[in-house]
Motif scaffolding. Structure first.
Motif, mmCIF file in Angstrom:
data_model
loop_
_atom_site.group_PDB
_atom_site.id
_atom_site.type_symbol
_atom_site.label_atom_id
_atom_site.label_comp_id
_atom_site.label_asym_id
_atom_site.label_seq_id
_atom_site.Cartn_x
_atom_site.Cartn_y
_atom_site.Cartn_z
ATOM 1 N N GLY A 268 0.058 -2.441 16.342
ATOM 2 C CA GLY A 268 0.046 -3.788 15.780
ATOM 3 C C GLY A 268 1.007 -4.087 14.650
ATOM 4 N N ALA A 269 1.824 -3.124 14.228
ATOM 5 C CA ALA A 269 2.819 -3.412 13.196
ATOM 6 C C ALA A 269 3.907 -4.337 13.753
ATOM 7 C CB ALA A 269 3.453 -2.125 12.674
ATOM 8 N N ASP A 270 4.400 -5.244 12.929
ATOM 9 C CA ASP A 270 5.503 -6.110 13.348
ATOM 10 C C ASP A 270 6.846 -5.381 13.264
ATOM 11 O OD1 ASP A 270 4.230 -8.881 13.743
ATOM 12 O OD2 ASP A 270 3.457 -8.267 11.793
ATOM 13 N N TYR A 271 6.999 -4.555 12.234
ATOM 14 C CA TYR A 271 8.226 -3.776 12.032
ATOM 15 C C TYR A 271 7.827 -2.391 11.530
ATOM 16 C CZ TYR A 271 10.797 -8.201 12.299
ATOM 17 O OH TYR A 271 11.315 -9.402 12.714
ATOM 18 N N TYR A 272 8.691 -1.419 11.789
ATOM 19 C CA TYR A 272 8.440 -0.045 11.368
ATOM 20 C C TYR A 272 9.726 0.492 10.756
ATOM 21 C CZ TYR A 272 6.299 4.643 11.615
ATOM 22 O OH TYR A 272 5.747 5.873 11.305
ATOM 23 N N LEU A 273 9.692 0.789 9.463
ATOM 24 C CA LEU A 273 10.856 1.330 8.763
ATOM 25 C C LEU A 273 10.517 2.712 8.209
ATOM 26 C CD1 LEU A 273 11.919 -1.812 6.652
ATOM 27 C CD2 LEU A 273 12.846 -1.072 8.849
ATOM 28 N N ALA A 274 11.520 3.572 8.180
ATOM 29 C CA ALA A 274 11.343 4.901 7.607
ATOM 30 C C ALA A 274 11.604 4.855 6.109
ATOM 31 C CB ALA A 274 12.292 5.898 8.275
ATOM 32 N N LYS A 275 10.820 5.599 5.340
ATOM 33 C CA LYS A 275 11.083 5.712 3.907
ATOM 34 C C LYS A 275 12.485 6.273 3.703
ATOM 35 C CE LYS A 275 6.463 6.180 1.973
ATOM 36 N NZ LYS A 275 5.505 7.043 1.257
ATOM 37 N N LEU B 190 1.543 5.099 5.685
ATOM 38 C CA LEU B 190 0.571 5.587 6.665
ATOM 39 C C LEU B 190 -0.191 6.814 6.179
ATOM 40 C CD1 LEU B 190 2.537 5.195 10.039
ATOM 41 C CD2 LEU B 190 0.973 3.581 8.925
ATOM 42 N N GLY B 191 0.509 7.748 5.557
ATOM 43 C CA GLY B 191 -0.146 8.956 5.076
ATOM 44 C C GLY B 191 -0.758 8.725 3.713
ATOM 45 N N LEU B 192 -2.075 8.520 3.662
ATOM 46 C CA LEU B 192 -2.760 8.128 2.435
ATOM 47 C C LEU B 192 -3.819 9.157 2.064
ATOM 48 C CD1 LEU B 192 -3.032 4.439 3.555
ATOM 49 C CD2 LEU B 192 -1.603 5.262 1.672
ATOM 50 N N PRO B 193 -4.183 9.264 0.793
ATOM 51 C CA PRO B 193 -5.122 10.312 0.377
ATOM 52 C C PRO B 193 -6.528 10.143 0.942
ATOM 53 C CG PRO B 193 -4.607 8.822 -1.448
ATOM 54 C CD PRO B 193 -3.654 8.502 -0.344
ATOM 55 N N ASP B 194 -6.896 8.936 1.368
ATOM 56 C CA ASP B 194 -8.256 8.723 1.858
ATOM 57 C C ASP B 194 -8.293 8.201 3.291
ATOM 58 O OD1 ASP B 194 -7.145 6.312 1.144
ATOM 59 O OD2 ASP B 194 -8.941 5.513 0.180
ATOM 60 N N VAL C 269 4.466 -4.687 7.904
ATOM 61 C CA VAL C 269 5.641 -3.828 7.934
ATOM 62 C C VAL C 269 5.207 -2.427 7.516
ATOM 63 C CG1 VAL C 269 7.917 -3.355 6.966
ATOM 64 C CG2 VAL C 269 7.218 -5.720 7.400
ATOM 65 N N VAL C 270 5.424 -1.454 8.371
ATOM 66 C CA VAL C 270 5.158 -0.055 8.028
ATOM 67 C C VAL C 270 6.387 0.510 7.318
ATOM 68 C CG1 VAL C 270 4.823 2.265 8.963
ATOM 69 C CG2 VAL C 270 3.511 0.341 9.883
ATOM 70 N N LEU C 271 6.136 1.206 6.205
ATOM 71 C CA LEU C 271 7.196 1.924 5.491
ATOM 72 C C LEU C 271 6.680 3.334 5.292
ATOM 73 C CD1 LEU C 271 9.983 1.559 4.163
ATOM 74 C CD2 LEU C 271 8.805 1.060 2.027
ATOM 75 N N SER C 272 7.097 4.246 6.159
ATOM 76 C CA SER C 272 6.454 5.556 6.230
ATOM 77 C C SER C 272 7.465 6.684 6.332
ATOM 78 C CB SER C 272 5.524 5.597 7.455
ATOM 79 O OG SER C 272 4.986 6.894 7.638
ATOM 80 N N LEU D 288 0.856 -1.188 0.000
ATOM 81 C CA LEU D 288 0.000 0.000 0.000
ATOM 82 C C LEU D 288 0.888 1.233 0.000
ATOM 83 C CD1 LEU D 288 -2.672 1.519 0.287
ATOM 84 C CD2 LEU D 288 -2.633 1.021 2.734
ATOM 85 N N GLU D 289 0.914 1.932 -1.127
ATOM 86 C CA GLU D 289 1.776 3.105 -1.296
ATOM 87 C C GLU D 289 1.117 4.037 -2.312
ATOM 88 O OE1 GLU D 289 3.983 6.049 -1.460
ATOM 89 O OE2 GLU D 289 4.731 4.524 -0.070
#
Length: 227
Positions: free
Chosen positions: A95-102, A53-57, A77-80, A7-8
């Motif tokens: 609830g994310a398993d991992y969190y990575l920065a863009k 995370l930051g999405l248009p809707d 996996v969050v990629l934000s 989701l991107e």
């Protein structure tokens, strides 16, 4: 092959990540917003989600909360672009398993996804891809055989004989009987694109070959070569 949904909302980054994830061995579907995600997400097919995370809707954090409440056995996996400590803690808490920065190294993303697969037990013994040299065909697991040109056969034999190991572009070119110093590298790029397309069109499966960023290729799943 593990199913993954990405989701991107940024179209350029979405395409880049999709190609990278395919090269890593995932069967990747994509969504540009929350609406598309809900349309395309299938629990029986998708074992992992990579989410912006930051999405248009809406906000991807709310999506993570709903997915966890639904009880789906899904690696997340969050990629934000929200890369601060507070944002990471919030994402992991919800609830994310991992969190990575863009902007993280893509190799870090690949390693994170491999770790998540191992932790959740998504890895399993795979049936081999069969390369028949005499019949000049490639048979993916559970799919019909794919007829090969002589050049495709030489490329696949070179890669599959070194399964799981990096094979340089020079090795592939020399397996084709060409002089590497005189060879036009664009010909190899074209051949690999055509080979991938032909295999997917004929069998419905993606060719499990990872591209090594202008350095070579790696056939990364189980194989059997038959003379």
């Amino acid at each position: 092959m593990t199913g993954l949904i990405l989701l991107e909302d940024d179209p350029v980054l979405r395409l880049e990540l999709c190609e990278f994830l395919d090269d890593c061995g995932f069967a990747t579907d994509t969504a540009a917003n929350l609406h598309e995600f809900h349309q395309r997400f299938a629990p029986q097919r998708h074992s992992i989600a990579v989410l912006d995370l930051g999405l248009p809707d809406g906000d991807g954090l709310q999506l993570i909360g709903r997915m966890r409440q639904s009880g789906h056995r899904l690696g997340i996996v969050v990629l934000s672009a929200r890369g601060g400590t507070a944002a990471r803690i919030q994402g992991l808490d919800i609830g994310a398993d991992y969190y990575l920065a863009k902007g993280c190294d893509l190799d870090e993303l690949a390693a994170t996804l491999a770790s998540l697969q191992r932790r959740l037990g998504f890895e399993h013994e795979e049936r081999p891809w069969l390369l028949e040299l005499g019949a000049r065909r490639l048979t993916p697991p559970g799919a019909p055989p794919v007829a090969l040109s002589q050049q495709d056969l030489l490329v696949l034999r070179c890669l599959m004989q070194e399964v799981g190991r990096d094979v340089s572009r020079q090795q592939v070119v020399e397996a084709l009987g060409e002089d590497f110093l005189q060879y036009d590298q664009r010909r190899l790029d074209t051949q690999m694109r055509r080979l991938r397309r032909n295999v997917e069109q004929a069998s419905g499966q993606r060719l499990p070959v990872k591209t090594l960023r202008n350095a070579g290729y790696c056939f990364y799943t189980a194989v059997h070569i038959q003379t």
